[in-house]
Design a protein around this motif. Structure first.
Motif, PDB file in Angstrom:
ATOM      1  N   ILE A  27       1.222 -11.238   6.939  1.00  0.00           N
ATOM      2  CA  ILE A  27      -0.086 -11.323   6.287  1.00  0.00           C
ATOM      3  C   ILE A  27      -1.153 -10.654   7.139  1.00  0.00           C
ATOM      4  CG2 ILE A  27      -1.922 -12.921   5.605  1.00  0.00           C
ATOM      5  CD1 ILE A  27       0.370 -14.840   4.709  1.00  0.00           C
ATOM      6  N   ARG A  28      -1.131 -10.912   8.440  1.00  0.00           N
ATOM      7  CA  ARG A  28      -2.109 -10.279   9.326  1.00  0.00           C
ATOM      8  C   ARG A  28      -1.967  -8.759   9.299  1.00  0.00           C
ATOM      9  NH1 ARG A  28      -0.981 -14.741  12.756  1.00  0.00           N
ATOM     10  NH2 ARG A  28       0.547 -13.523  13.909  1.00  0.00           N
ATOM     11  N   SER A  29      -0.751  -8.266   9.349  1.00  0.00           N
ATOM     12  CA  SER A  29      -0.509  -6.822   9.360  1.00  0.00           C
ATOM     13  C   SER A  29      -0.892  -6.174   8.035  1.00  0.00           C
ATOM     14  CB  SER A  29       0.961  -6.518   9.646  1.00  0.00           C
ATOM     15  OG  SER A  29       1.312  -6.956  10.927  1.00  0.00           O
ATOM     16  N   VAL A  30      -0.430  -6.746   6.957  1.00  0.00           N
ATOM     17  CA  VAL A  30      -0.701  -6.182   5.637  1.00  0.00           C
ATOM     18  C   VAL A  30      -2.180  -6.318   5.300  1.00  0.00           C
ATOM     19  CG1 VAL A  30      -0.213  -6.421   3.170  1.00  0.00           C
ATOM     20  CG2 VAL A  30       1.639  -6.527   4.830  1.00  0.00           C
ATOM     21  N   GLY A  31      -2.794  -7.369   5.761  1.00  0.00           N
ATOM     22  CA  GLY A  31      -4.208  -7.568   5.503  1.00  0.00           C
ATOM     23  C   GLY A  31      -5.077  -6.499   6.127  1.00  0.00           C
ATOM     24  N   GLU A  32      -4.527  -5.758   7.084  1.00  0.00           N
ATOM     25  CA  GLU A  32      -5.273  -4.706   7.751  1.00  0.00           C
ATOM     26  C   GLU A  32      -5.130  -3.354   7.066  1.00  0.00           C
ATOM     27  OE1 GLU A  32      -4.135  -4.702  11.861  1.00  0.00           O
ATOM     28  OE2 GLU A  32      -4.579  -6.818  12.084  1.00  0.00           O
ATOM     29  N   LEU A  33      -4.263  -3.252   6.087  1.00  0.00           N
ATOM     30  CA  LEU A  33      -4.063  -1.991   5.378  1.00  0.00           C
ATOM     31  C   LEU A  33      -5.142  -1.813   4.321  1.00  0.00           C
ATOM     32  CD1 LEU A  33      -0.209  -2.172   4.791  1.00  0.00           C
ATOM     33  CD2 LEU A  33      -1.415  -0.858   6.546  1.00  0.00           C
ATOM     34  N   PRO A  34      -5.703  -0.617   4.227  1.00  0.00           N
ATOM     35  CA  PRO A  34      -6.678  -0.395   3.159  1.00  0.00           C
ATOM     36  C   PRO A  34      -5.987  -0.451   1.794  1.00  0.00           C
ATOM     37  CG  PRO A  34      -6.430   1.571   4.548  1.00  0.00           C
ATOM     38  CD  PRO A  34      -5.513   0.520   5.080  1.00  0.00           C
ATOM     39  N   SER A  82      -3.996   2.528   0.443  1.00  0.00           N
ATOM     40  CA  SER A  82      -2.994   3.141   1.318  1.00  0.00           C
ATOM     41  C   SER A  82      -1.601   3.178   0.687  1.00  0.00           C
ATOM     42  CB  SER A  82      -2.932   2.410   2.653  1.00  0.00           C
ATOM     43  OG  SER A  82      -2.452   1.095   2.477  1.00  0.00           O
ATOM     44  N   ILE A  83      -1.429   2.563  -0.458  1.00  0.00           N
ATOM     45  CA  ILE A  83      -0.146   2.579  -1.152  1.00  0.00           C
ATOM     46  C   ILE A  83      -0.336   3.320  -2.479  1.00  0.00           C
ATOM     47  CG2 ILE A  83      -0.558   0.322  -2.181  1.00  0.00           C
ATOM     48  CD1 ILE A  83       2.459  -0.183  -1.977  1.00  0.00           C
ATOM     49  N   SER A  84       0.628   4.140  -2.797  1.00  0.00           N
ATOM     50  CA  SER A  84       0.524   4.909  -4.038  1.00  0.00           C
ATOM     51  C   SER A  84       0.651   3.981  -5.244  1.00  0.00           C
ATOM     52  CB  SER A  84       1.625   5.969  -4.098  1.00  0.00           C
ATOM     53  OG  SER A  84       2.879   5.370  -4.361  1.00  0.00           O
ATOM     54  N   PRO A  85       0.091   4.389  -6.368  1.00  0.00           N
ATOM     55  CA  PRO A  85       0.215   3.566  -7.578  1.00  0.00           C
ATOM     56  C   PRO A  85       1.675   3.325  -7.977  1.00  0.00           C
ATOM     57  CG  PRO A  85      -1.509   5.203  -7.868  1.00  0.00           C
ATOM     58  CD  PRO A  85      -0.819   5.526  -6.568  1.00  0.00           C
ATOM     59  N   VAL A  86       2.528   4.313  -7.775  1.00  0.00           N
ATOM     60  CA  VAL A  86       3.948   4.157  -8.121  1.00  0.00           C
ATOM     61  C   VAL A  86       4.593   3.106  -7.215  1.00  0.00           C
ATOM     62  CG1 VAL A  86       6.185   5.324  -8.175  1.00  0.00           C
ATOM     63  CG2 VAL A  86       4.159   6.489  -9.047  1.00  0.00           C
ATOM     64  N   ALA A  87       4.329   3.179  -5.914  1.00  0.00           N
ATOM     65  CA  ALA A  87       4.881   2.198  -4.979  1.00  0.00           C
ATOM     66  C   ALA A  87       4.357   0.806  -5.289  1.00  0.00           C
ATOM     67  CB  ALA A  87       4.552   2.594  -3.540  1.00  0.00           C
ATOM     68  N   ARG A  88       3.079   0.711  -5.608  1.00  0.00           N
ATOM     69  CA  ARG A  88       2.477  -0.578  -5.955  1.00  0.00           C
ATOM     70  C   ARG A  88       3.171  -1.175  -7.172  1.00  0.00           C
ATOM     71  NH1 ARG A  88      -1.085  -2.698  -9.451  1.00  0.00           N
ATOM     72  NH2 ARG A  88      -2.463  -4.355  -8.725  1.00  0.00           N
ATOM     73  N   ASP A  89       3.337  -0.374  -8.221  1.00  0.00           N
ATOM     74  CA  ASP A  89       3.985  -0.855  -9.438  1.00  0.00           C
ATOM     75  C   ASP A  89       5.430  -1.272  -9.176  1.00  0.00           C
ATOM     76  OD1 ASP A  89       1.635  -0.414 -10.806  1.00  0.00           O
ATOM     77  OD2 ASP A  89       2.294   1.482 -11.696  1.00  0.00           O
ATOM     78  N   THR A  90       6.130  -0.508  -8.348  1.00  0.00           N
ATOM     79  CA  THR A  90       7.520  -0.834  -8.004  1.00  0.00           C
ATOM     80  C   THR A  90       7.598  -2.172  -7.278  1.00  0.00           C
ATOM     81  OG1 THR A  90       8.085   1.514  -7.880  1.00  0.00           O
ATOM     82  CG2 THR A  90       9.574  -0.036  -6.774  1.00  0.00           C
ATOM     83  N   LEU A  91       6.718  -2.375  -6.303  1.00  0.00           N
ATOM     84  CA  LEU A  91       6.697  -3.643  -5.561  1.00  0.00           C
ATOM     85  C   LEU A  91       6.341  -4.817  -6.468  1.00  0.00           C
ATOM     86  CD1 LEU A  91       4.990  -2.524  -2.245  1.00  0.00           C
ATOM     87  CD2 LEU A  91       7.308  -3.425  -2.496  1.00  0.00           C
TER      88      LEU A  91
END
Length: 75
Positions: free
Chosen positions: A47-54, A57-66
């Motif tokens: 959570i701490r690590s991911v919370g620091e990502l803008p 920073s993830i593509s829409p395709v990657a976001r939808d896949t996740l």
């Protein structure tokens, strides 16, 4: 509480969304189980690590896949 139930409740615990009795059982299990203690710490680090990502920073395709993977995770 067993480890499977603990894992299912981690996000609710971190969000402060457990009722008092369940939270007490969660904490009791945590004090007895080194594996779940490590799991909770890994979750917090993630959570701490991911919370620091803008957000962008993830593509829409990657976001939808996740999102699809986690949506179907229980099925």
């Amino acid at each position: 509480m067993n480890c499977d139930e603990f894992v299912e409740l981690v996000t609710a615990f971190l969000d402060g969304a457990l009722d008092a009795e369940t939270e007490q059982r969660f904490i009791e299990h945590l004090t007895l189980c080194d594996g779940c203690d490590a799991y909770l710490e890994q979750f917090r680090r993630t959570i701490r690590s991911v919370g620091e990502l803008p957000p962008d920073s993830i593509s829409p395709v990657a976001r939808d896949t996740l999102l699809a993977a986690f949506r179907d995770w229980r099925h």
